[in-house]
Design an enzyme around this catalytic site. Structure first.
Site, PDB file in Angstrom:
ATOM      1  N   GLU A 140       3.865 -13.948   7.356  1.00  0.00           N
ATOM      2  CA  GLU A 140       2.845 -14.317   6.372  1.00  0.00           C
ATOM      3  C   GLU A 140       2.619 -15.827   6.359  1.00  0.00           C
ATOM      4  OE1 GLU A 140       4.929 -11.584   5.706  1.00  0.00           O
ATOM      5  OE2 GLU A 140       3.086 -10.522   6.167  1.00  0.00           O
ATOM      6  N   ASN A 180       3.534  -7.649  11.589  1.00  0.00           N
ATOM      7  CA  ASN A 180       2.093  -7.826  11.644  1.00  0.00           C
ATOM      8  C   ASN A 180       1.698  -9.001  12.529  1.00  0.00           C
ATOM      9  OD1 ASN A 180       3.352  -9.392   9.288  1.00  0.00           O
ATOM     10  ND2 ASN A 180       1.381 -10.425   9.550  1.00  0.00           N
ATOM     11  N   ASP A 186      -1.718  -5.405   8.110  1.00  0.00           N
ATOM     12  CA  ASP A 186      -0.318  -5.759   7.851  1.00  0.00           C
ATOM     13  C   ASP A 186       0.600  -4.569   8.128  1.00  0.00           C
ATOM     14  OD1 ASP A 186       1.839  -7.385   7.122  1.00  0.00           O
ATOM     15  OD2 ASP A 186       1.803  -6.674   5.056  1.00  0.00           O
TER      16      ASP A 186
END
Lengths: 564, 127
Positions: A189, A255, A305
């Site tokens: 992220e 991801n 994701d």
């Protein structure tokens, strides 16, 4: 039948099944030596003193406070008569308990910088420690790994795996085999580039490091648009598995980063060459050199994701009359994959939850057959995409019972709206390039479900529905039992064949991690770490608020035994 | 005094212009008023919500629905009354690193932060 007869019968039965259906190394014995119970991550214990007939007599043997209140996610490991548990928030502590009575043998309290929390995406968790050759290996949110003397808790060495300030963190225990201790790291992220890193257990020296995303000039780099590979994610935040016979180390990748795909692919279901290797993939590495041996991408050009980090569970399955070295994964993207773990070939992929972003997996190409409407694009919302980005299953581990041949999967029943957004990359800052609304229950009136899944027949056998998401990980035992917890703090023992709940005990705060079991002096214990989920419910808006309200946060280890 | 009225005392047209034209003025002069230049502007609420959901929601809850009390930004008014804009501004500018709140100063412009605040004003929990 007397207890002894029953125990004998059960162990003869399970021994036969073990021989028929699985390699002998996939066993935890009387301890719980590593995160997943064994290198195969089965979370199946051959102990059977506690069984379907007597589980109702479980009572608390001892309990201890862990001293922190962020989500507790550690698997307590038990080696000999010692139990090692790490706490949340750093970890703030690692405890060595006497596994029989909970007496504290030592406590390790690492020196941590004060600002590590701002670069951890999803809760200040620690999923536990690893043990090998008299050493306990601890990974930390400041992206360090340390080795402790298992007898004293004294620090033997410490290495910086990666720099936490740009968004790296380590939340899961390493894998230990031969003289190596191998770790991945989080950061999908934050625009990191994932890798797996192996260190010498005795010295802490780096032995090898393999990036999950090929650099410019390396094969596969042309699956990225421009320089996007540099911030492409593919992190390795969860646990590996290991097959000592093949000497292959298995790790899943996260991801692609950022979530919004316009930065790195075509921003459409026609992604062509821009699949973004090796994100959202299952990888197999040579155990000695770290060389990539095979790779299978679950979700090409991921924009949902859909990390493929979920634990690879290894078992030898009887498929079409042939014993096959299989790797099973209940992927975030909603499909249950069975791969040949020798070569990565797809054997089957079946939805184990409601999936609508893809109609299925093309067995010839191994690729999802997408519904283009469900792929978010820059400033275009994809509505009601199922499963949502928590996935059909998240990290909370499943268990494969060698006794029943079933996999017990903690699943989610949620959907989402999601759109790509423009966003600049800032080192150390969240880099999502995405807007989303995950506050969406799928149909059926439940938010998660424990599913007993037959990996050979590719079908669900039974299920237990729960009214809140984030049900805990699962353990199965040769006592014919399956154990799991939920965010109300209820620990349940279930008949592995039928799904009937046989015993429930409320520990007072939510349970995320699977329990473990062990035997000392002829007595079987069940241990569970509890501490309600804290960070991730934010993603879920109103549903998340219900989860937070279901129990107060906490930090406990609770150990059960049979009443006399 | 209502929160809105308390705000509007500081948020005169002049203050709004100053905030927009010289965004660092308040930071340099902590004693000066810190006010939302978009106070009462219904037209920026949707954009504020969208920005909030993109940059803040994963920690503070989708549309600000949050069960963890210290992270519930619908309670800024209950918690801080007329000081809410200042606390908001300081928290987002400097972060609270030891708690896990990032620094947003270098990432989002003041303009964006106040749009987010304007959205948050619409979801405040009544006393």
């Amino acid at each position: 039948m007397t207890h002894v007869q029953r125990t004998l019968a059960a162990s003869v039965l399970s021994a036969a099944l073990i021989l028929a259906a699985s390699s002998a190394w996939a066993q935890s014995g009387s301890g719980w030596l590593m995160y997943g119970g064994d290198y195969a991550n089965t979370r199946y214990s051959s102990l059977n003193q506690i069984d379907t007939s007597n589980v109702g007599r479980l009572r608390v043997a001892w309990m201890r406070s862990l001293g922190t209140l962020e989500s507790q996610e550690a698997t307590p490991i038990v080696v000999g008569d010692m139990m090692y548990v790490s706490t949340s928030t750093g970890p703030r502590y690692v405890f060595a308990f006497n596994a029989k009575d909970g007496a504290v043998k030592w406590k390790y309290e690492p020196e941590l910088p004060t600002d590590f929390a701002a670069t951890v995406c999803c809760g200040l968790d620690s999923r536990g420690v690893a043990y090998a050759n008299g050493k306990v290996f601890v990974t930390r949110l400041d992206a360090k790994m340390v080795a402790l003397d298992a007898n004293t808790g004294k620090e033997l060495w410490s290495v910086t795996v990666v720099d936490y300030k740009v968004g790296h963190a380590i939340t899961s225990p390493p894998v230990v085999y031969k003289n190596l201790v191998v770790t991945g790291y989080a950061g999908g992220e934050y625009g990191v580039r994932g890798a797996v890193q192996a260190y010498n257990q005795n010295t802490g020296e780096l032995v090898w490091k393999t990036y999950t995303i090929p650099a410019a000039g390396e094969p596969g780099n042309d699956t990225w648009k421009g320089d996007a590979w540099k911030t492409g994610g593919g992190s390795t935040w969860y646990v590996g598995s290991y097959d000592p016979t093949l000497n292959l180390l298995y790790w899943g990748t996260s991801n692609a980063g950022p979530w919004g795909g316009h930065t790195r692919s075509t921003d459409s279901s026609q992604y062509g060459q821009y699949t973004n290797l090796h994100t959202a993939s299952q990888l197999a590495f040579d155990g000695d050199t770290g060389k990539l041996v095979w790779a299978y991408q679950m979700t090409p050009a991921d924009v949902w994701d859909y990390d493929a980090v979920n634990e690879a569970v290894l078992a030898d399955l009887n498929l079409g009359g042939q014993t096959t070295p299989a790797l099973m994964k209940a992927d975030r993207n909603g499909f249950f994959y069975v791969l040949n773990r020798q070569n990565g070939r797809l054997l089957s992929a079946e939805p184990f939850v409601h999936v609508n972003w893809a109609k299925g997996i093309d067995t010839a190409t191994g690729r999802p057959v997408e519904d283009p409407e469900k792929r978010p694009q820059l400033d275009r919302w994809a509505r009601n995409v199922c499963p949502n980005l928590f996935g059909g299953k998240n990290w909370e581990p499943m268990s494969y019972s060698q006794q029943t041949g079933l996999v017990y999967i903690p699943t989610f029943n949620l959907c989402m709206d999601i759109a790509g957004k423009n966003e600049a990359y800032n080192p150390g800052k969240f880099y999502l390039a995405s807007e989303f609304d995950l506050d969406k229950a799928d149909s059926g009136g439940f938010l998660s479900e424990l599913k007993a899944w037959d990996p050979v027949k590719r079908a669900a056998v039974w299920g237990i529905k729960e009214d809140l998401p984030f049900m805990g990980g699962v353990m199965s035992t040769a006592g014919g039992l399956v154990f799991y917890g939920n965010q109300r703090g209820e620990l349940k023992a279930v008949d592995a064949k039928t799904g009937r709940v046989l015993w429930t005990f409320n520990v007072g705060t939510g349970i995320l991690q699977s329990p473990t079991t062990y035997m000392i002096d002829g007595r079987q214990y069940v241990a569970v770490v509890a501490g309600r989920v804290k960070g991730p419910p934010s993603f879920l808006g109103k549903i998340g608020q219900k989860v937070i309200d279901a129990s107060p946060e906490g930090g406990l280890v609770v150990v059960f035994e049979l009443a006399n | 005094m209502s929160w809105r009225r308390a705000l509007s005392l500081h948020a005169g047209a002049l203050a709004a212009v100053l905030c927009l034209a010289a965004p660092t003025a308040d930071a340099q002069n902590p004693a000066g008023p810190i006010a939302n230049p978009f106070e009462g502007r219904a037209d920026v609420i949707d954009e504020g919500r969208s920005l909030f959901n993109q940059y803040c929601a994963h920690c503070h809850g989708t549309n600000a629905h949050q069960g963890e009390r210290p992270r519930d930004l619908r309670r800024l008014k209950l918690r801080y009354g007329s000081q809410a804009p200042r606390i908001f501004y300081e928290a987002v500018s400097n972060g609270r690193l030891e708690k896990g709140m990032p620094v947003w100063k270098s990432v989002l412009g003041e303009d964006m932060l106040w749009r987010i605040f304007t959205f948050l004003e619409t979801v405040q929990t009544p006393p």
